[in-house]
Structures are given as structure tokens and as C-alpha cells.
Design a protein around this motif. Structure first.
Motif, PDB file in Angstrom:
ATOM      1  N   VAL A  52       0.858  -1.176   0.000  1.00 24.11           N
ATOM      2  CA  VAL A  52       0.000   0.000   0.000  1.00 24.11           C
ATOM      3  C   VAL A  52       0.899   1.231   0.000  1.00 24.11           C
ATOM      4  O   VAL A  52       2.056   1.176   0.427  1.00 24.11           O
ATOM      5  CB  VAL A  52      -0.951   0.042   1.219  1.00 24.11           C
ATOM      6  CG1 VAL A  52      -1.872  -1.149   1.221  1.00 24.11           C
ATOM      7  CG2 VAL A  52      -0.187   0.114   2.516  1.00 24.11           C
ATOM      8  N   SER A  53       0.371   2.341  -0.485  1.00 23.77           N
ATOM      9  CA  SER A  53       1.163   3.568  -0.531  1.00 23.77           C
ATOM     10  C   SER A  53       0.644   4.568   0.491  1.00 23.77           C
ATOM     11  O   SER A  53      -0.535   4.586   0.827  1.00 23.77           O
ATOM     12  CB  SER A  53       1.110   4.182  -1.930  1.00 23.77           C
ATOM     13  OG  SER A  53      -0.201   4.624  -2.211  1.00 23.77           O
ATOM     14  N   MET A  54       1.572   5.387   0.975  1.00 24.34           N
ATOM     15  CA  MET A  54       1.240   6.463   1.906  1.00 24.34           C
ATOM     16  C   MET A  54       0.875   7.693   1.073  1.00 24.34           C
ATOM     17  O   MET A  54       1.634   8.083   0.191  1.00 24.34           O
ATOM     18  CB  MET A  54       2.450   6.775   2.788  1.00 24.34           C
ATOM     19  CG  MET A  54       2.249   7.888   3.764  1.00 24.34           C
ATOM     20  SD  MET A  54       1.295   7.440   5.190  1.00 24.34           S
ATOM     21  CE  MET A  54       2.446   6.487   6.120  1.00 24.34           C
ATOM     22  N   PRO A  55      -0.275   8.320   1.308  1.00 24.94           N
ATOM     23  CA  PRO A  55      -0.632   9.506   0.530  1.00 24.94           C
ATOM     24  C   PRO A  55       0.309  10.668   0.819  1.00 24.94           C
ATOM     25  O   PRO A  55       0.934  10.729   1.879  1.00 24.94           O
ATOM     26  CB  PRO A  55      -2.063   9.822   0.974  1.00 24.94           C
ATOM     27  CG  PRO A  55      -2.262   9.087   2.235  1.00 24.94           C
ATOM     28  CD  PRO A  55      -1.295   7.959   2.276  1.00 24.94           C
ATOM     29  N   THR A  56       0.405  11.580  -0.115  1.00 24.51           N
ATOM     30  CA  THR A  56       1.356  12.687   0.020  1.00 24.51           C
ATOM     31  C   THR A  56       1.079  13.565   1.221  1.00 24.51           C
ATOM     32  O   THR A  56       1.999  14.151   1.772  1.00 24.51           O
ATOM     33  CB  THR A  56       1.360  13.561  -1.245  1.00 24.51           C
ATOM     34  OG1 THR A  56       0.041  13.709  -1.731  1.00 24.51           O
ATOM     35  CG2 THR A  56       2.226  12.995  -2.300  1.00 24.51           C
ATOM     36  N   LYS A  57      -0.153  13.680   1.653  1.00 20.32           N
ATOM     37  CA  LYS A  57      -0.441  14.549   2.804  1.00 20.32           C
ATOM     38  C   LYS A  57       0.173  14.011   4.096  1.00 20.32           C
ATOM     39  O   LYS A  57       0.429  14.766   5.012  1.00 20.32           O
ATOM     40  CB  LYS A  57      -1.937  14.753   2.971  1.00 20.32           C
ATOM     41  CG  LYS A  57      -2.709  13.509   3.347  1.00 20.32           C
ATOM     42  CD  LYS A  57      -4.175  13.809   3.473  1.00 20.32           C
ATOM     43  CE  LYS A  57      -4.960  12.548   3.773  1.00 20.32           C
ATOM     44  NZ  LYS A  57      -6.377  12.824   3.854  1.00 20.32           N
ATOM     45  N   PHE A  58       0.414  12.693   4.180  1.00 20.29           N
ATOM     46  CA  PHE A  58       1.015  12.106   5.370  1.00 20.29           C
ATOM     47  C   PHE A  58       2.530  12.000   5.282  1.00 20.29           C
ATOM     48  O   PHE A  58       3.198  11.840   6.291  1.00 20.29           O
ATOM     49  CB  PHE A  58       0.449  10.712   5.638  1.00 20.29           C
ATOM     50  CG  PHE A  58      -0.999  10.692   6.043  1.00 20.29           C
ATOM     51  CD1 PHE A  58      -1.553  11.698   6.798  1.00 20.29           C
ATOM     52  CD2 PHE A  58      -1.805   9.646   5.660  1.00 20.29           C
ATOM     53  CE1 PHE A  58      -2.886  11.683   7.173  1.00 20.29           C
ATOM     54  CE2 PHE A  58      -3.140   9.604   6.026  1.00 20.29           C
ATOM     55  CZ  PHE A  58      -3.677  10.629   6.783  1.00 20.29           C
ATOM     56  N   ARG A  59       3.093  12.053   4.096  1.00 21.52           N
ATOM     57  CA  ARG A  59       4.528  11.840   3.915  1.00 21.52           C
ATOM     58  C   ARG A  59       5.332  12.903   4.653  1.00 21.52           C
ATOM     59  O   ARG A  59       5.008  14.076   4.631  1.00 21.52           O
ATOM     60  CB  ARG A  59       4.897  11.873   2.434  1.00 21.52           C
ATOM     61  CG  ARG A  59       4.310  10.708   1.689  1.00 21.52           C
ATOM     62  CD  ARG A  59       4.626  10.778   0.223  1.00 21.52           C
ATOM     63  NE  ARG A  59       3.900   9.711  -0.475  1.00 21.52           N
ATOM     64  CZ  ARG A  59       3.877   9.568  -1.764  1.00 21.52           C
ATOM     65  NH1 ARG A  59       4.535  10.413  -2.540  1.00 21.52           N
ATOM     66  NH2 ARG A  59       3.204   8.584  -2.300  1.00 21.52           N
ATOM     67  N   LYS A  60       6.399  12.477   5.306  1.00 19.08           N
ATOM     68  CA  LYS A  60       7.310  13.317   6.077  1.00 19.08           C
ATOM     69  C   LYS A  60       6.633  14.013   7.250  1.00 19.08           C
ATOM     70  O   LYS A  60       7.213  14.893   7.870  1.00 19.08           O
ATOM     71  CB  LYS A  60       7.987  14.364   5.183  1.00 19.08           C
ATOM     72  CG  LYS A  60       8.883  13.771   4.128  1.00 19.08           C
ATOM     73  CD  LYS A  60       9.572  14.859   3.352  1.00 19.08           C
ATOM     74  CE  LYS A  60      10.428  14.248   2.275  1.00 19.08           C
ATOM     75  NZ  LYS A  60      11.108  15.261   1.489  1.00 19.08           N
ATOM     76  N   ASN A  61       5.396  13.648   7.562  1.00 17.34           N
ATOM     77  CA  ASN A  61       4.696  14.250   8.694  1.00 17.34           C
ATOM     78  C   ASN A  61       4.285  13.217   9.731  1.00 17.34           C
ATOM     79  O   ASN A  61       4.328  13.489  10.923  1.00 17.34           O
ATOM     80  CB  ASN A  61       3.439  14.999   8.216  1.00 17.34           C
ATOM     81  CG  ASN A  61       3.792  16.234   7.433  1.00 17.34           C
ATOM     82  OD1 ASN A  61       4.666  16.995   7.813  1.00 17.34           O
ATOM     83  ND2 ASN A  61       3.129  16.420   6.316  1.00 17.34           N
ATOM     84  N   ILE A  62       3.875  12.045   9.281  1.00 17.84           N
ATOM     85  CA  ILE A  62       3.406  11.005  10.191  1.00 17.84           C
ATOM     86  C   ILE A  62       4.137   9.712   9.856  1.00 17.84           C
ATOM     87  O   ILE A  62       4.276   9.359   8.693  1.00 17.84           O
ATOM     88  CB  ILE A  62       1.883  10.806  10.060  1.00 17.84           C
ATOM     89  CG1 ILE A  62       1.174  12.057  10.535  1.00 17.84           C
ATOM     90  CG2 ILE A  62       1.427   9.605  10.855  1.00 17.84           C
ATOM     91  CD1 ILE A  62      -0.314  11.980  10.512  1.00 17.84           C
TER      92      ILE A  62
END
Length: 144
Positions: A52-62
């Protein structure tokens, strides 16, 4: 928008008390491992594994770690990546899903439910130092 403001909004959305139930096409899965490039290998309730992929809004934040539970939604593009993370489930979300009898019985015997939800949001690799404390400490050392 500054990085700090963006992170604040992402945290607020991640910890949102929206206890809505998963839709028909959403699935609760457990993170098995991280494969890099914001891809995670997950275990579905039917004991199948996929990426599964992590959406861009969560990347480097969570950050999520092994054993965390997430809500995923299938995507059509791509051969290897089968779904995208919609929500990272906290202990409160898990309790609500168990009360509504939506929680998969395959995941109900894990002790992961007892861990602190703040572990999802903290990057343990970097220590946060309060600027006021660090400047006052260095001033007091300079005076010695």
C-alpha cells in the motif's frame, strides 16, 4: 503554508475524532514492514499480503511502524501497489470499531491495542530541543 503549519493540520486530521465506519471498499489492515518510497507491506484479514502507498499529505509528517493498523482503499493503477492508506487508526478508533463489531476477528488477539497512540506521530530519530532552553543553557555555560 509553512512546514510547521502543515504538520499541525495533518496531525489534527490524523487524530480527528471522526469515528465513521469503513465503507464497503475500505479494509482494515496491519502494517507488516516498510519497503521504502512511502510503500508499506500489509497483512489483510484474509491473511494475504500486498503493498500500500502512503498519501502525500502524510509523507514526512506522520510515521507508522510495524504492527500499526490502517484503513486502506483499493486503487486501480499499478500492478504491485494494490491500495492507498486512507486513515491511520488510533486506539480510540480501534475501540470504536470493536464496539460496532466492524473489527476483523483475525486481529482481535493482538496486544498492539495497548500501545500508546502517540508513537504514531513521533519521530524518535530526532530529538526536539526547545530553543529557549538551549539558548539559556548555552548562556549560563558561557558565563562560567
Amino acid at each position: 503554508m509553512s512546514r510547521k503549519t502543515k504538520r499541525k493540520h495533518v496531525f489534527k486530521e490524523a487524530l480527528d475524532d471522526d469515528m465513521s465506519l469503513p465503507t464497503e471498499n475500505q479494509t482494515i489492515v496491519r502494517i507488516i514492514s516498510t519497503k521504502g518510497n512511502n510503500l508499506h507491506e500489509v497483512l489483510a484479514p484474509n491473511q494475504s499480503t500486498y503493498l500500500v502507498s502512503m498519501p502525500t499529505k502524510f509523507r514526512k509528517n506522520i510515521w507508522v511502524k510495524r504492527g500499526s493498523y490502517v484503513l486502506v482503499e483499493p486503487i486501480t493503477e499499478g500492478d504491485k501497489v494494490k491500495a492507498e492508506i486512507v486513515r491511520i487508526l488510533t486506539n480510540e478508533h480501534i475501540k470504536c470499531l470493536k464496539e460496532d463489531n466492524v473489527w476483523p476477528p483475525e486481529f482481535s488477539d493482538n496486544k498492539k491495542d495497548q500501545e500508546d497512540e502517540s508513537d504514531l506521530l513521533v519521530n524518535r530519530n530526532r530529538l526536539e530541543i526547545d530553543e529557549e532552553l538551549s539558548s539559556s543553557d548555552s548562556d549560563s555555560e558561557d558565563n562560567k
